[in-house]
Design a protein around this motif. Structure first.
Motif, PDB file in Angstrom:
ATOM      1  N   ARG A  19       0.858  -1.203   0.000  1.00  0.00           N
ATOM      2  CA  ARG A  19       0.000   0.000   0.000  1.00  0.00           C
ATOM      3  C   ARG A  19       0.882   1.238   0.000  1.00  0.00           C
ATOM      4  O   ARG A  19       2.037   1.188   0.439  1.00  0.00           O
ATOM      5  N   ASP A  20       0.306   2.337  -0.443  1.00  0.00           N
ATOM      6  CA  ASP A  20       1.071   3.583  -0.494  1.00  0.00           C
ATOM      7  C   ASP A  20       1.603   3.990   0.878  1.00  0.00           C
ATOM      8  O   ASP A  20       2.688   4.564   0.975  1.00  0.00           O
ATOM      9  N   ASP A  21       0.875   3.669   1.938  1.00  0.00           N
ATOM     10  CA  ASP A  21       1.337   4.064   3.274  1.00  0.00           C
ATOM     11  C   ASP A  21       2.443   3.145   3.820  1.00  0.00           C
ATOM     12  O   ASP A  21       2.874   3.309   4.955  1.00  0.00           O
ATOM     13  N   ASP A  22       2.949   2.232   3.003  1.00  0.00           N
ATOM     14  CA  ASP A  22       4.078   1.381   3.391  1.00  0.00           C
ATOM     15  C   ASP A  22       5.430   2.022   3.092  1.00  0.00           C
ATOM     16  O   ASP A  22       6.468   1.438   3.389  1.00  0.00           O
ATOM     17  N   ALA A  23       5.435   3.207   2.505  1.00  0.00           N
ATOM     18  CA  ALA A  23       6.686   3.817   2.039  1.00  0.00           C
ATOM     19  C   ALA A  23       7.730   3.950   3.154  1.00  0.00           C
ATOM     20  O   ALA A  23       8.896   3.577   2.961  1.00  0.00           O
ATOM     21  N   GLU A  24       7.351   4.474   4.302  1.00  0.00           N
ATOM     22  CA  GLU A  24       8.330   4.672   5.378  1.00  0.00           C
ATOM     23  C   GLU A  24       8.910   3.353   5.878  1.00  0.00           C
ATOM     24  O   GLU A  24      10.120   3.247   6.108  1.00  0.00           O
ATOM     25  N   ALA A  25       8.060   2.342   6.038  1.00  0.00           N
ATOM     26  CA  ALA A  25       8.540   1.034   6.496  1.00  0.00           C
ATOM     27  C   ALA A  25       9.462   0.401   5.453  1.00  0.00           C
ATOM     28  O   ALA A  25      10.456  -0.256   5.804  1.00  0.00           O
ATOM     29  N   LEU A  26       9.161   0.604   4.192  1.00  0.00           N
ATOM     30  CA  LEU A  26       9.994   0.081   3.112  1.00  0.00           C
ATOM     31  C   LEU A  26      11.383   0.729   3.139  1.00  0.00           C
ATOM     32  O   LEU A  26      12.403   0.028   3.080  1.00  0.00           O
ATOM     33  N   ILE A  27      11.422   2.042   3.274  1.00  0.00           N
ATOM     34  CA  ILE A  27      12.704   2.751   3.347  1.00  0.00           C
ATOM     35  C   ILE A  27      13.492   2.285   4.580  1.00  0.00           C
ATOM     36  O   ILE A  27      14.699   2.041   4.501  1.00  0.00           O
ATOM     37  N   ALA A  28      12.813   2.112   5.697  1.00  0.00           N
ATOM     38  CA  ALA A  28      13.488   1.657   6.924  1.00  0.00           C
ATOM     39  C   ALA A  28      14.091   0.263   6.723  1.00  0.00           C
ATOM     40  O   ALA A  28      15.225   0.009   7.156  1.00  0.00           O
ATOM     41  N   ALA A  29      13.367  -0.635   6.066  1.00  0.00           N
ATOM     42  CA  ALA A  29      13.889  -1.989   5.830  1.00  0.00           C
ATOM     43  C   ALA A  29      15.156  -1.942   4.982  1.00  0.00           C
ATOM     44  O   ALA A  29      16.120  -2.674   5.236  1.00  0.00           O
ATOM     45  N   TYR A  30      15.178  -1.075   3.990  1.00  0.00           N
ATOM     46  CA  TYR A  30      16.324  -0.985   3.082  1.00  0.00           C
ATOM     47  C   TYR A  30      17.519  -0.232   3.678  1.00  0.00           C
ATOM     48  O   TYR A  30      18.565  -0.157   3.035  1.00  0.00           O
ATOM     49  N   ARG A  31      17.406   0.265   4.887  1.00  0.00           N
ATOM     50  CA  ARG A  31      18.583   0.859   5.547  1.00  0.00           C
ATOM     51  C   ARG A  31      19.598  -0.227   5.914  1.00  0.00           C
ATOM     52  O   ARG A  31      20.757   0.066   6.191  1.00  0.00           O
ATOM     53  N   ASP A  32      19.156  -1.447   5.920  1.00  0.00           N
ATOM     54  CA  ASP A  32      19.992  -2.593   6.277  1.00  0.00           C
ATOM     55  C   ASP A  32      20.993  -2.893   5.153  1.00  0.00           C
ATOM     56  O   ASP A  32      20.596  -3.173   4.028  1.00  0.00           O
ATOM     57  N   PRO A  33      22.304  -2.844   5.443  1.00  0.00           N
ATOM     58  CA  PRO A  33      23.296  -3.109   4.392  1.00  0.00           C
ATOM     59  C   PRO A  33      23.233  -4.528   3.837  1.00  0.00           C
ATOM     60  O   PRO A  33      23.558  -4.756   2.676  1.00  0.00           O
ATOM     61  N   VAL A  34      22.808  -5.486   4.637  1.00  0.00           N
ATOM     62  CA  VAL A  34      22.697  -6.867   4.147  1.00  0.00           C
ATOM     63  C   VAL A  34      21.595  -6.954   3.090  1.00  0.00           C
ATOM     64  O   VAL A  34      21.788  -7.554   2.028  1.00  0.00           O
ATOM     65  N   LEU A  35      20.461  -6.349   3.351  1.00  0.00           N
ATOM     66  CA  LEU A  35      19.375  -6.348   2.368  1.00  0.00           C
ATOM     67  C   LEU A  35      19.822  -5.637   1.085  1.00  0.00           C
ATOM     68  O   LEU A  35      19.600  -6.135  -0.020  1.00  0.00           O
ATOM     69  N   ARG A  36      20.472  -4.508   1.230  1.00  0.00           N
ATOM     70  CA  ARG A  36      20.942  -3.778   0.042  1.00  0.00           C
ATOM     71  C   ARG A  36      21.931  -4.605  -0.771  1.00  0.00           C
ATOM     72  O   ARG A  36      21.968  -4.519  -1.994  1.00  0.00           O
ATOM     73  N   ARG A  37      22.723  -5.431  -0.104  1.00  0.00           N
ATOM     74  CA  ARG A  37      23.707  -6.265  -0.820  1.00  0.00           C
ATOM     75  C   ARG A  37      23.029  -7.224  -1.786  1.00  0.00           C
ATOM     76  O   ARG A  37      23.550  -7.512  -2.854  1.00  0.00           O
ATOM     77  N   TRP A  38      21.884  -7.757  -1.397  1.00  0.00           N
ATOM     78  CA  TRP A  38      21.255  -8.812  -2.189  1.00  0.00           C
ATOM     79  C   TRP A  38      20.166  -8.315  -3.129  1.00  0.00           C
ATOM     80  O   TRP A  38      19.536  -9.120  -3.814  1.00  0.00           O
ATOM     81  N   THR A  39      19.900  -7.038  -3.152  1.00  0.00           N
ATOM     82  CA  THR A  39      18.843  -6.530  -4.037  1.00  0.00           C
ATOM     83  C   THR A  39      19.432  -5.634  -5.110  1.00  0.00           C
ATOM     84  O   THR A  39      20.424  -4.947  -4.886  1.00  0.00           O
ATOM     85  N   ARG A  40      18.800  -5.652  -6.273  1.00  0.00           N
ATOM     86  CA  ARG A  40      19.284  -4.866  -7.405  1.00  0.00           C
ATOM     87  C   ARG A  40      18.918  -3.397  -7.295  1.00  0.00           C
ATOM     88  O   ARG A  40      19.634  -2.549  -7.794  1.00  0.00           O
TER      89      ARG A  40
END
Length: 182
Positions: A19-40
């Protein structure tokens, strides 16, 4: 909305379209360097989050790609713990692909295989012609091997590196169980 029922070690998980109101939670999840390593395409800004969410909405409408936000219910507000995606679905296709990521606080608790199993079961129920789902990951990601195995995806083969994967990869697959009445 899908539900992955609670187990002895996991709370219930709620799986729903983004949902559109998931934007902040999505950005917070991607602050994780491990997640960023595995995503394009990491989501690090509000503009990127809006593009991600708009794309997820279009994909659902198109009927070929289904991204689920995976949430743990919480009285103060549901907590984003993962994403599971079903992709490359076609009208007569017998195979498709799944993918996922897990937010840092949820890793190692069984969230990913639990959510992946829920989406896998949903996909086999929803798409009558679907016979197999593949899960691909880079060879240097042993955690994804464990998730695949726990969700019933058996190792199939090593794949040579090819975009978007810069390294060799693994293909795991799960076959559709026999359907009742067929």
């Amino acid at each position: 909305m899908l539900r992955a029922p609670a187990t002895a070690t996991l709370p219930e998980l709620l799986l729903r379209p983004w949902r559109d109101d998931d934007a902040e939670a999505l950005i917070a999840a991607y602050r994780d360097p491990v997640l960023r390593r595995w995503t394009r395409a990491p989501v690090t800004t509000t503009a990127e989050a809006r593009r991600f969410l708009a794309s997820a909405h279009r994909d659902w409408a198109d009927g070929r790609r289904f991204s689920f936000a995976v949430l743990e219910p919480d009285p103060a507000g549901d907590i984003l713990v993962a994403q599971v995606i079903l992709k490359n679905v076609t009208a007569r296709g017998e195979d498709a692909e799944v993918g996922y990521w897990t937010a840092a606080p949820a890793r190692g608790r069984g969230v990913a295989p639990h959510a992946l199993t829920a989406v896998t079961d949903w996909a086999f129920d929803r798409f009558a012609g679907l016979r197999r789902l593949d899960l691909l990951h880079q060879i240097d990601n042993p955690a994804s091997c464990r998730v695949a195995e726990k969700a019933g995806y058996r190792f199939q083969e090593v794949l040579s590196a090819r975009p978007p994967f810069p390294r060799d990869g693994h293909r795991h697959a799960r076959e559709c169980p026999p359907r009742r009445g067929r």
